[in-house]
Enzyme design. Structure first.
Site, PDB file in Angstrom:
ATOM      1  N   LYS A 101      25.309  -9.834 -51.257  1.00  0.00           N
ATOM      2  CA  LYS A 101      25.006  -9.490 -52.651  1.00  0.00           C
ATOM      3  C   LYS A 101      26.301  -9.215 -53.414  1.00  0.00           C
ATOM      4  CE  LYS A 101      20.560  -7.155 -51.889  1.00  0.00           C
ATOM      5  NZ  LYS A 101      19.715  -8.024 -52.723  1.00  0.00           N
ATOM      6  N   ARG A 104      10.885 -10.148 -45.992  1.00  0.00           N
ATOM      7  CA  ARG A 104       9.702 -10.908 -45.562  1.00  0.00           C
ATOM      8  C   ARG A 104       9.749 -11.208 -44.065  1.00  0.00           C
ATOM      9  NH1 ARG A 104      10.983 -15.501 -49.817  1.00  0.00           N
ATOM     10  NH2 ARG A 104      11.809 -13.647 -50.825  1.00  0.00           N
TER      11      ARG A 104
HETATM   12  N1  BES Z   1      15.746  -5.862 -51.436  1.00  0.00           N
HETATM   13  C1  BES Z   1      15.832  -7.028 -52.214  1.00  0.00           C
HETATM   14  C2  BES Z   1      14.935  -7.007 -53.463  1.00  0.00           C
HETATM   15  C3  BES Z   1      15.239  -5.942 -54.484  1.00  0.00           C
HETATM   16  C4  BES Z   1      15.957  -6.255 -55.620  1.00  0.00           C
HETATM   17  C5  BES Z   1      14.755  -4.668 -54.360  1.00  0.00           C
HETATM   18  C6  BES Z   1      16.219  -5.300 -56.585  1.00  0.00           C
HETATM   19  C7  BES Z   1      15.013  -3.704 -55.322  1.00  0.00           C
HETATM   20  C8  BES Z   1      15.739  -4.023 -56.437  1.00  0.00           C
HETATM   21  C9  BES Z   1      15.430  -8.236 -51.382  1.00  0.00           C
HETATM   22  O1  BES Z   1      15.723  -8.151 -50.037  1.00  0.00           O
HETATM   23  C10 BES Z   1      16.171  -9.409 -51.906  1.00  0.00           C
HETATM   24  O2  BES Z   1      17.379  -9.392 -51.820  1.00  0.00           O
HETATM   25  N2  BES Z   1      15.455 -10.395 -52.432  1.00  0.00           N
HETATM   26  C11 BES Z   1      16.051 -11.559 -52.971  1.00  0.00           C
HETATM   27  C12 BES Z   1      15.270 -12.743 -52.479  1.00  0.00           C
HETATM   28  C13 BES Z   1      15.918 -14.076 -52.749  1.00  0.00           C
HETATM   29  C14 BES Z   1      17.189 -14.202 -51.951  1.00  0.00           C
HETATM   30  C15 BES Z   1      14.954 -15.176 -52.402  1.00  0.00           C
HETATM   31  C16 BES Z   1      15.990 -11.456 -54.488  1.00  0.00           C
HETATM   32  O3  BES Z   1      15.032 -10.896 -55.024  1.00  0.00           O
HETATM   33  O4  BES Z   1      16.940 -11.893 -55.139  1.00  0.00           O
HETATM   34 MN    MN Z   2      17.664  -8.782 -49.573  1.00  0.00          MN
END
Ligand code: BES
Ligand code: MN
Ligand code: ZN
Length: 504
Positions: A282, A356
């Site tokens: 990230k 997931r």
């Molecule tokens: N934990 C994150 C989602 C999240 C984002 C929670 C902001 C709380 C606040 C999750 O694991 C994630 O990173 N999801 C990605 C998925 C994508 C890579 C398909 C996302 O939402 O960008």
């Molecule tokens: Mn994630």
């Protein structure tokens, strides 16, 4: 050496007294339109009635729910401060939890004695209202200051530690509060878990905190890396393999139904104690918030606490998957093909879509082992749900209309609302893969929906609902009953779902 300052605030203590008893200190009076007070309140305030009327007019007080004004040192013996709070116009039923939070917000922290006169022109509200008012006051009082070692300045008033609610029937109110206090504790537990830093709350420590539920009669079982490997949790373990911290799955069981063998209901939580994104790392800005990526699991632990505390008449399974998503030489990578517990293979596309994978294995495990009537999972799963719904509704995805309806209704009743999102084969096909049984992600469009479709492939037809709480579980704006970063969202909602639809 100066004495260390006790900064960790204990939960607000709640006491009850009779409405007929003379209140003192800071007194909160509830008023309807035209400054209508209940009988006991009116009698107490009679000596200063003209002054109150004048203050109300000066404040343009219309008794709007939660609105209010205050008077300092009014001329009644032992009255330091009078706080008048509006009950609303009487057309809508009073939301006592919310009102409790609003009242707590109007009471000064430095107060030593606070008495809320639970009284209304239409008659004194019942014991359930008293307990809900107490719940709201207590939740609003929650603070997380475990890691502060200094007060901002020495003049900071000490924190309000106790309130008294004056009621018509003291013993009924006490009884109702006793049943609800565990719900307050459950929300507080969930909030604290979400607020804890990731260097403290490792998967192992999370499991340890869940084990504290044993004191309430919950059976707690912890599966470690070795056990998970043996069982075949290939998707969950892949997420944790780039971390120095071992993964854990915790299974909690509350058997409160008359028939201990009756089919249980199940709650499953995503417990990513820190989500760096892994190899698909990230951006740095705001990454610290990813300590809250275990809000789903925190809710499940808080819910089990609440259910066990009030000895809910239901057999309930709680299961959480706790992992840390880190990038290192052993980390899983895009392109990897994993074999999940279900036996289905998954092509990894983005190591940041880790939640997931964790849930897929825990959901499969729970349906396979416990054959539950239904499963509800909670997860801070996708940023896309924030884009779709903001921070005021959680996304609800489900293969079952009745379960969805029950959750929706409980959401309205508790003020933890959900909004149902679509699912279907047209979305499901977006996660078909060239190389494996499925792809882990389906692209940017409809990102929350394809994530749900992925989970659905791991529930084996069990009635199921998925709550995407990325917007509601953490960092949401303060509300009347919450000032903390970790909101404890979902504990009150799911306690209500169980109470209204699956007990007895
Ligand atoms: N934990 C994150 C989602 C999240 C984002 C929670 C902001 C709380 C606040 C999750 O694991 C994630 O990173 N999801 C990605 C998925 C994508 C890579 C398909 C996302 O939402 O960008
Ligand atoms: Mn994630
Ligand atoms: Zn995540």
């Amino acid at each position: 050496m100066p004495k260390p300052i006790e900064l960790t605030a204990a939960p607000l203590k709640i006491a009850f007294q009779k409405l007929s008893a003379e209140p003192s200190g800071v007194v909160v009076a509830l008023a309807g339109p035209d400054l209508a007070f209940g009988d006991a309140t009116a009698r107490f305030l009679a000596p200063i009635e003209p002054a109150i009327a004048r203050a109300a007019a000066a404040e343009r007080f219309k008794a709007k729910a939660g609105s209010g004004f205050e008077m300092l040192a009014p001329l009644i013996t032992d009255l330091d401060r009078l706080v008048v709070v509006g009950l609303g116009d009487g057309k809508e039923p009073v939301d006592w939890v919310k009102l409790g939070g609003q009242i707590r917000g109007r009471v000064p922290d430095a107060a030593e004695q606070v008495v809320v006169l639970l009284d209304a022109a239409s008659g004194a509200p019942d014991a359930e209202a008293a307990a809900d008012l107490a719940l709201g006051m207590r939740l609003r009082s929650y603070v997380f200051e475990t890691y502060k070692t200094k007060k901002k300045d020495d003049d900071t008033p000490s924190r309000l530690s106790k309130v008294t609610i004056a009621v018509a029937d003291e013993s009924a109110a006490k009884k109702a509060w006793k049943l609800k206090e565990g719900l307050a504790e459950g929300v507080e537990t969930a909030r604290t878990l979400v607020n804890e830093p990731p260097n403290v709350l490792t998967p192992k420590e999370f499991a340890k905190r869940a084990q504290e539920l044993e004191e309430l009669g919950v059976e707690v079982e912890v599966l470690d890396d070795k056990a998970l490997k043996k069982l075949g949790f290939g998707a969950l373990l892949a997420v944790g393999q780039g971390s120095e911290q071992e993964s854990r799955v915790v299974v909690m069981r509350w058997n409160g139904a008359k028939n201990k063998d009756a089919q249980p209901i199940a709650f499953v939580g995503k417990g990513v104690v820190f989500d760096t994104g892994g190899i698909s790392i990230k951006p740095g800005a705001g990454m610290e918030d990813m300590k809250g990526d275990m809000a789903g699991a925190a809710c499940v632990v808080g819910l089990m606490h609440a259910l066990a505390s009030r000895k809910a008449k239901a057999n309930v399974i709680g299961a959480i998957g706790c992992v840390e998503n880190m990038p290192d030489g052993k980390a899983y990578r895009p392109g990897d093909i994993l074999t999940s517990l279900s036996g289905q293979t998954i092509e990894v596309i983005n190591t940041d879509a880790e939640g997931r994978l964790v849930l897929a294995d825990v959901l499969w495990y729970v349906q396979d082992r416990f054959k539950p009537k239904f499963m509800v999972n909670l997860a801070t799963l996708t940023g896309a749900i924030l884009v779709a719904l903001g921070v005021d509704n959680a996304g609800l995805f489900s293969n079952d209309d009745e379960l969805s309806e029950n959750i929706f209704k409980a959401g309205k009743a508790t003020g933890e609302p959900v909004w149902r999102m679509p699912m279907g084969p047209e979305y499901d096909k977006l996660i078909d893969s060239k190389f494996a049984d499925m792809k882990q992600t389906g692209g940017r469009h409809g990102g929350s929906i394809t994530a749900a479709q992925f989970l659905k492939r791991h529930v084996n037809g069990t009635p199921w609902a998925h709550l995407d709480i990325a917007g509601t579980g953490m960092g949401s704006p303060s509300s009347d009953i919450n000032r903390s970063w970790g909101s404890g969202w979902g504990v009150r909602l799911l306690d209500r779902v169980v109470r209204d639809s699956y007990e007895g």
